[in-house]
Design an enzyme around this catalytic site. Structure first.
Site, PDB file in Angstrom:
ATOM      1  N   HIS A 176       0.268   5.448   3.522  1.00  0.00           N
ATOM      2  CA  HIS A 176      -0.487   4.189   3.536  1.00  0.00           C
ATOM      3  C   HIS A 176      -1.452   4.255   4.729  1.00  0.00           C
ATOM      4  CE1 HIS A 176      -0.892  -0.217   4.205  1.00  0.00           C
ATOM      5  NE2 HIS A 176      -0.561  -0.346   2.941  1.00  0.00           N
ATOM      6  N   ASP A 203       8.293   6.019   7.385  1.00  0.00           N
ATOM      7  CA  ASP A 203       7.794   4.728   6.919  1.00  0.00           C
ATOM      8  C   ASP A 203       8.617   4.375   5.677  1.00  0.00           C
ATOM      9  OD1 ASP A 203       6.505   2.598   5.795  1.00  0.00           O
ATOM     10  OD2 ASP A 203       4.556   3.593   5.564  1.00  0.00           O
ATOM     11  N   GLN A 260       8.563   1.183   1.326  1.00  0.00           N
ATOM     12  CA  GLN A 260       8.832   1.085  -0.117  1.00  0.00           C
ATOM     13  C   GLN A 260      10.283   1.407  -0.479  1.00  0.00           C
ATOM     14  OE1 GLN A 260       6.993  -0.303  -2.321  1.00  0.00           O
ATOM     15  NE2 GLN A 260       5.133  -0.496  -1.093  1.00  0.00           N
TER      16      GLN A 260
HETATM   17  C1  LIG Z   1       4.281   2.713   2.264  1.00  0.00           C
HETATM   18  C2  LIG Z   1       3.745   1.519   2.987  1.00  0.00           C
HETATM   19  N1  LIG Z   1       3.582   1.577   4.314  1.00  0.00           N
HETATM   20  C3  LIG Z   1       3.104   0.537   5.021  1.00  0.00           C
HETATM   21  C4  LIG Z   1       2.742  -0.635   4.409  1.00  0.00           C
HETATM   22  C5  LIG Z   1       2.194  -1.753   5.229  1.00  0.00           C
HETATM   23  O1  LIG Z   1       3.071  -2.839   5.191  1.00  0.00           O
HETATM   24  P1  LIG Z   1       2.716  -4.228   5.874  1.00  0.00           P
HETATM   25  O2  LIG Z   1       1.770  -4.913   4.980  1.00  0.00           O
HETATM   26  O3  LIG Z   1       4.051  -4.909   5.976  1.00  0.00           O
HETATM   27  O4  LIG Z   1       2.129  -3.950   7.199  1.00  0.00           O
HETATM   28  C6  LIG Z   1       2.883  -0.748   3.029  1.00  0.00           C
HETATM   29  C7  LIG Z   1       2.478  -1.989   2.327  1.00  0.00           C
HETATM   30  O5  LIG Z   1       1.972  -2.008   1.251  1.00  0.00           O
HETATM   31  C8  LIG Z   1       3.388   0.349   2.303  1.00  0.00           C
HETATM   32  O6  LIG Z   1       3.545   0.300   0.979  1.00  0.00           O
END
Ligand SMILES: Cc1ncc(COP(=O)(O)O)c(C=O)c1O
Length: 378
Positions: free
Chosen positions: A98, A174, A177
């Site tokens: 992401h 991370d 998901q």
């Molecule tokens: C794999 C992944 N990492 C990070 C994020 C970012 O999350 P947040 O919106 O809680 O900052 C997301 C959100 O869609 C995500 O799917």
């Protein structure tokens, strides 16, 4: 028309009743936690303490002090990445990340601070051997998503962790998901740092995120300010979690997050995990039968599926699904440009369908039926 929510990868909805109840209680009963000695301040501190303990147990952290509450996953990932890397480090990441991982890393690379390797897609995901092959003597960090927010592809974090351990490289996962979907034991996986949203499958409200930090890791910090602890000092406390948490916290949101995780524990993560796995398989299998519909990603994965229907732009398809069938999905690039490049859908993106704890088989069948109809009508 009945509304059908299939955008759980963005945020879970609706939240369990227990989350709403806990938030309302915290709203009515919270002073500023840890700041004053009066009843309402102590109550607020208790809400946070309880939630921290619950989250810590859920991920099997050694101590609840290793759990930091953040604004969202992006906040946690920025704290982790910028707190871990040093000038001259080599960092390995993946094309499935992401932007909350990619942007901090690419900015550090552009500033000449780090050397960055981005692993390509192989057989629908990123393979552990790719991490092993990319290691260099100055590799300090592997930053990887546990699962793609575009295709649901899962990366084998246990094997990557072994590779990192053998080479003394820190592993940042991370889990946005996967937290609340797949079991994550931070000790068994020997994660240096783990970051995730609180508002996705952990079922908390928006404005919450979690950062786990292994006891031997001293994250550098940039946010400094009031913590309610050692107030005679003009320097930020070195101890956790105060080290990483300055300013009045989101007490109400954190109380909701704690209730979300308790809900997961009551239902049982295994039950939720198996349920979502079955729904994801049903969805993938049903979608693959539709002529003119491309389903991206591996055969199996978490309940996040990307599609394109011949003759439709992804945004148009999402609009039609909502307008004609009441089905809520997310089109576009999902803040993951490299993942879309890897699956060949950049820059137009895909329509993403994602299931969650509240999704039923009937809802999955309804989206399959709706897409079949749209495919035939074209
Ligand atoms: C794999 C992944 N990492 C990070 C994020 C970012 O999350 P947040 O919106 O809680 O900052 C997301 C959100 O869609 C995500 O799917």
């Amino acid at each position: 028309m009945k509304q059908l929510y299939l955008d759980h990868a963005a945020t879970s909805w609706p939240k369990p009743e227990a989350v709403k109840t806990a938030m309302l209680r915290a709203l009515e009963q919270s002073g500023n936690p840890g700041r004053s000695g009066h009843r309402l301040s102590l109550d607020a501190a208790r809400f946070i303490h309880k939630a921290r303990h619950t989250v810590s147990k859920f991920f099997n952290a050694t101590s609840s002090t290793q759990i930091v509450f953040t604004l969202n996953a992006t906040d946690a990932l920025n704290m982790a990445i910028k707190g871990l890397v040093k000038a001259g480090d080599h960092v390995i990441t993946t094309c499935l990340e992401h932007n909350s991982v990619l942007r901090p890393l690419f900015a550090l690379q552009k500033a000449g601070q780090i050397e960055l390797t981005v692993l390509e897609l192989q057989d629908g995901t990123v393979q552990p051997e790719q991490f092993a092959q990319a290691m260099q003597p100055h590799t300090a960090l592997v930053a990887m998503t546990h699962a793609s927010n575009v295709t649901g592809a899962v990366i084998d974090v246990a094997t990557v962790s072994q590779i990192c351990q053998e080479r003394g490289v820190k592993l940042l996962v991370d889990a946005s998901q996967t937290a609340g979907v797949l079991p994550i034991d931070v000790q068994a996986l020997d994660l240096a740092v783990m970051a995730c949203s609180g508002h996705k499958s952990l079922l908390g409200p928006q404005g919450t995120g979690v950062l786990y930090v292994r006891p031997d890791i001293e994250l550098a910090f940039w946010r400094e300010g009031g913590t309610g602890s050692i107030s005679h000092e003009v320097y930020q406390p070195a101890f956790m979690p105060d080290r990483m948490e300055a300013g009045t916290p989101n007490t109400i949101g954190i109380a909701g997050l704690g209730a979300g995780v308790e809900f997961l524990q009551q239902v049982g993560l295994e039950t939720i995990s198996q349920g979502e796995k079955a729904l994801a398989a049903r969805l993938r299998q049903g979608l693959r039968q539709i002529k003119g519909l491309t389903v991206y990603g591996p055969e199996s994965g978490v309940g996040v599926v990307s599609v394109n229907l011949e003759g439709f732009d992804s945004a148009e398809l999402s609009v039609r699904l909502e307008r004609d069938y009441g089905i809520l999905t997310r089109p576009g690039l999902h803040c993951a440009p490299l993942a879309h490049q890897a699956i060949g859908t950049y820059p137009h993106g895909t329509t993403r369908i994602s299931v969650g704890y509240s999704t039923t088989e009937d809802e999955v069948d309804a989206v399959i039926e709706a897409l079949s109809e749209l495919a035939k009508a074209k």
